[in-house]
Write an enzyme that holds these catalytic residues in place. Structure first.
Site, PDB file in Angstrom:
ATOM      1  N   GLU A 109      -9.612  -5.824  10.329  1.00  8.91           N
ATOM      2  CA  GLU A 109     -10.377  -6.741   9.488  1.00  8.91           C
ATOM      3  C   GLU A 109     -10.385  -8.158  10.038  1.00  8.91           C
ATOM      4  OE1 GLU A 109      -8.159  -5.583   6.048  1.00  8.91           O
ATOM      5  OE2 GLU A 109      -9.984  -5.102   4.955  1.00  8.91           O
ATOM      6  N   ASN A 166     -10.046   5.014   3.100  1.00 10.65           N
ATOM      7  CA  ASN A 166      -9.056   4.633   2.083  1.00 10.65           C
ATOM      8  C   ASN A 166      -8.539   5.828   1.300  1.00 10.65           C
ATOM      9  OD1 ASN A 166      -7.532   2.389   1.289  1.00 10.65           O
ATOM     10  ND2 ASN A 166      -9.360   1.112   1.443  1.00 10.65           N
ATOM     11  N   ARG A 181      -7.539   0.444  13.662  1.00  6.80           N
ATOM     12  CA  ARG A 181      -6.186   0.731  13.177  1.00  6.80           C
ATOM     13  C   ARG A 181      -6.303   1.844  12.147  1.00  6.80           C
ATOM     14  NH1 ARG A 181      -5.255  -0.975   7.904  1.00  6.80           N
ATOM     15  NH2 ARG A 181      -6.109  -2.962   7.153  1.00  6.80           N
ATOM     16  N   ASN A 201      -5.744   3.337   8.442  1.00  6.25           N
ATOM     17  CA  ASN A 201      -5.613   2.789   7.103  1.00  6.25           C
ATOM     18  C   ASN A 201      -4.946   3.849   6.218  1.00  6.25           C
ATOM     19  OD1 ASN A 201      -5.899   0.425   5.567  1.00  6.25           O
ATOM     20  ND2 ASN A 201      -7.517   1.415   4.409  1.00  6.25           N
ATOM     21  N   GLU A 251       0.838  -1.215   0.000  1.00  7.08           N
ATOM     22  CA  GLU A 251       0.000   0.000   0.000  1.00  7.08           C
ATOM     23  C   GLU A 251       0.863   1.252   0.000  1.00  7.08           C
ATOM     24  OE1 GLU A 251      -4.378   0.245   0.293  1.00  7.08           O
ATOM     25  OE2 GLU A 251      -2.782   1.712   0.295  1.00  7.08           O
ATOM     26  N   ASP A 259     -10.167   1.404  -3.564  1.00  2.72           N
ATOM     27  CA  ASP A 259      -9.139   1.330  -2.511  1.00  2.72           C
ATOM     28  C   ASP A 259      -8.291   2.608  -2.549  1.00  2.72           C
ATOM     29  OD1 ASP A 259      -7.386  -1.576  -1.246  1.00  2.72           O
ATOM     30  OD2 ASP A 259      -7.209   0.532  -0.684  1.00  2.72           O
TER      31      ASP A 259
HETATM   32  O1  LIG Z   1      -5.728  -1.972   1.437  1.00  8.05           O
HETATM   33  C1  LIG Z   1      -6.377  -1.346   2.289  1.00  8.05           C
HETATM   34  O2  LIG Z   1      -6.594  -0.162   2.256  1.00  8.05           O
HETATM   35  C2  LIG Z   1      -6.916  -2.110   3.464  1.00  8.05           C
HETATM   36  O3  LIG Z   1      -6.089  -1.931   4.547  1.00  8.05           O
HETATM   37  C3  LIG Z   1      -7.050  -3.538   3.091  1.00  8.05           C
HETATM   38  O4  LIG Z   1      -7.049  -4.363   4.233  1.00  8.05           O
HETATM   39  C4  LIG Z   1      -8.333  -3.689   2.331  1.00  8.05           C
HETATM   40  O5  LIG Z   1      -9.407  -3.366   3.189  1.00  8.05           O
HETATM   41  C5  LIG Z   1      -8.523  -5.094   1.870  1.00  8.05           C
HETATM   42  O6  LIG Z   1      -7.384  -5.406   1.107  1.00  8.05           O
HETATM   43  C6  LIG Z   1      -9.774  -5.165   1.023  1.00  8.05           C
HETATM   44  O7  LIG Z   1      -9.887  -6.444   0.477  1.00  8.05           O
HETATM   45 ZN   LIG Z   2      -6.095   1.002   0.804  1.00  9.48          ZN
END
Ligand SMILES: O=C(O)[C@H](O)[C@@H](O)[C@H](O)[C@H](O)CO
Ligand SMILES: [Zn+2]
Length: 299
Positions: free
Chosen positions: A121, A154, A101, A103, A18, A204
């Site tokens: 999750e 996200n 947490r 993100n 990420e 995402d």
């Molecule tokens: O990538 C992200 O932003 C999250 O932290 C992941 O945990 C996603 O929620 C997951 O990959 C969805 O399938």
């Molecule tokens: Zn993400």
């Protein structure tokens, strides 16, 4: 004939790659493996990967004006010193939500570090809903909460005229826009820009290009879509050889290379065998557009 080229430049099988950020000072791509609890740097010239392991999940990394980086780790905004691998907490959020947490996160045009939270999750995209919020860390390390009732906070980025912020809460399957005041960092008037189609999967990570269009990674959709936020339409789709694409950011010497991260968490052995590059990082060239250099955190 399209000159678009997709190359898997980092073949590690990260659990949840990420937050790809181009660090011009080092000529490297910086990114995280959320569940792998590490911040990594890739040198495209030597193909060397350096990494710093953390004690908790780390979901976003950003450049810091004074050097090195800031990160969103656990539910803490922290400074990361690359040389001595030290992590120095700057501010904590969601102290009343021990199962949350951080993100995704990114620095706004004025040097403030925005990042959102979510419940941890149970498995990919399966979370206790409405537990997350969007926060901003200011230069003086004070924190403002913009809104709560978020599922999976996200992707985010800001319009070229710095009057709007674009934001994704993944389980809404939408890309939203908010009014944004660059002088104060305040946001308001949240509204929908685009609702993803069934086959596009879960929105995402996201980044904007120099034409003001949004590149949105579609998790489980195995693609990145380019959205015109004014028209609310998809103007381009680039498919990747993996389903779980997680985020994207422009880099390279002229920001003409789109780096796309991916995940492998939640894939069974058969799925991984079908997609051996899942969890890797891809470089897409030939898109004919460039990105905006990332802003460094001012604090
Ligand atoms: O990538 C992200 O932003 C999250 O932290 C992941 O945990 C996603 O929620 C997951 O990959 C969805 O399938
Ligand atoms: Zn993400």
């Amino acid at each position: 004939m399209s000159s678009i080229k997709i190359e898997c430049v980092i073949t590690e099988r990260y659990r949840i790659g990420e937050s790809p950020v181009w660090d011009e000072r080092e000529g490297m791509l910086v990114y995280v493996d959320i569940a792998g609890q590490k911040v990594c740097r890739w040198n495209p010239n030597s193909n060397e990967i350096q990494s710093v392991s953390l004690e908790e999940t780390v979901s976003a990394v950003a450049l810091r004006k004074s050097g090195d980086y800031v990160v969103a780790t656990g539910t803490t905004f922290a400074a990361l010193n690359w040389k001595d691998k030290s992590v120095t907490p700057l501010a904590r959020v969601d102290e009343d939500k021990p199962n949350n947490r951080f993100n995704d996160g990114k620095v706004d045009p004025a040097g403030r570090f925005f990042a959102g939270t979510m419940a941890k999750e149970i498995r990919p995209a399966v979370v206790e809903r409405n537990q997350g919020s969007l926060f901003t860390l200011y230069k003086d390390h004070s924190v403002v909460k913009h809104f709560d009732m978020v599922d999976i906070s996200n992707g985010l980025d800001w319009s070229l005229d710095q009057k709007a912020m674009f934001y994704i809460d993944s389980l809404s399957y939408k890309v939203d826009a908010l009014d944004y005041d660059v002088k104060t960092g305040k946001t308001s008037n949240r509204r929908q820009v685009y609702k993803l189609q069934q086959d596009e999967g879960l929105p995402d990570g996201m980044c904007i290009d120099t034409e003001g269009k949004l590149w949105v990674t579609c998790n489980n959709g195995g693609r990145v879509i380019r959205i015109d936020p004014q028209a609310g339409t998809v103007i381009q789709t680039v498919k990747l050889p993996v389903d779980k694409v997680t985020s994207c950011g422009f880099g390279g010497k002229d920001y003409s290379e789109l780096y796309v991260t991916s995940a492998s968490d939640g894939m069974d052995e058969a799925w991984k065998a079908r997609q051996p590059q899942a969890g890797g990082i891809f470089k897409i060239t030939g898109l004919g557009v460039k990105g905006i250099p990332p802003t460094a955190f001012a604090g």
